[in-house]
Write a protein that holds these residues in place. Sequence first.
Motif, PDB file in Angstrom:
ATOM      1  N   TYR A 194       6.818   1.073  -9.564  1.00 52.94           N
ATOM      2  CA  TYR A 194       5.443   0.611  -9.728  1.00 52.94           C
ATOM      3  C   TYR A 194       4.529   1.687 -10.315  1.00 52.94           C
ATOM      4  O   TYR A 194       3.312   1.541 -10.293  1.00 52.94           O
ATOM      5  N   PHE A 214      -3.048  -4.453  -9.520  1.00 49.29           N
ATOM      6  CA  PHE A 214      -2.950  -3.210  -8.768  1.00 49.29           C
ATOM      7  C   PHE A 214      -4.299  -2.518  -8.760  1.00 49.29           C
ATOM      8  O   PHE A 214      -5.155  -2.793  -9.599  1.00 49.29           O
ATOM      9  N   GLU A 215      -4.501  -1.663  -7.778  1.00 50.27           N
ATOM     10  CA  GLU A 215      -5.712  -0.858  -7.645  1.00 50.27           C
ATOM     11  C   GLU A 215      -5.269   0.539  -7.232  1.00 50.27           C
ATOM     12  O   GLU A 215      -4.273   0.694  -6.530  1.00 50.27           O
ATOM     13  N   GLU A 251       0.839  -1.194   0.000  1.00 49.37           N
ATOM     14  CA  GLU A 251       0.000   0.000   0.000  1.00 49.37           C
ATOM     15  C   GLU A 251       0.877   1.248   0.000  1.00 49.37           C
ATOM     16  O   GLU A 251       1.643   1.479   0.926  1.00 49.37           O
ATOM     17  N   ALA A 283       4.301  -9.379  -9.223  1.00 50.02           N
ATOM     18  CA  ALA A 283       3.198  -8.424  -9.234  1.00 50.02           C
ATOM     19  C   ALA A 283       2.098  -8.990 -10.125  1.00 50.02           C
ATOM     20  O   ALA A 283       2.343  -9.312 -11.285  1.00 50.02           O
ATOM     21  N   VAL A 287       3.607   4.708  -9.479  1.00 50.52           N
ATOM     22  CA  VAL A 287       2.621   5.265  -8.558  1.00 50.52           C
ATOM     23  C   VAL A 287       2.491   6.761  -8.821  1.00 50.52           C
ATOM     24  O   VAL A 287       3.368   7.534  -8.481  1.00 50.52           O
ATOM     25  N   HIS A 304      -2.449   3.733  -3.565  1.00 52.11           N
ATOM     26  CA  HIS A 304      -2.146   2.820  -4.670  1.00 52.11           C
ATOM     27  C   HIS A 304      -1.786   1.490  -4.019  1.00 52.11           C
ATOM     28  O   HIS A 304      -0.992   1.444  -3.090  1.00 52.11           O
ATOM     29  N   GLU A 352      -0.463  -2.460  -4.726  1.00 51.99           N
ATOM     30  CA  GLU A 352       0.125  -3.482  -5.595  1.00 51.99           C
ATOM     31  C   GLU A 352      -0.089  -4.826  -4.909  1.00 51.99           C
ATOM     32  O   GLU A 352       0.058  -4.940  -3.694  1.00 51.99           O
TER      33      GLU A 352
END
Length: 123
Positions: A62, A82-83, A14, A79, A64, A69, A71
Amino acid sequence: EVLAQHNGRPTVMEFYGNACPHCHDAALQLRAVEQSAIRSEDFNWVMVNTDDPGMAPLWTAYHVDEIPHFEFFDAEGHAVAFEVGDIGPERIKKRMAQISAQSSYMRTSGSSISTASSTSQWF
């Protein structure tokens, strides 16, 4: 990140910022999910503070651009999803369930996964 991705457990990473109101809302909403995942030793939960310049290589890797965000990593550290945004606990739990199902399949199909304990880390 290294410990969380190599202890044989899936990981939620996170990304947050101290001054981000959406991040604070997400933290409150997700606290129970995070604690449950850690207690059950099913997931690692890693918090990465984007205000910390030392973490720039991680959040840059990543991509961001918005926070919060999230992962998601499988038990082997890959990975897988993701959201972005204040997405709520139900969506996080859904992603975690998908990753758990994938990891369970890997364990039963002969994949070697360690039994190290889950972690919650703040960076």
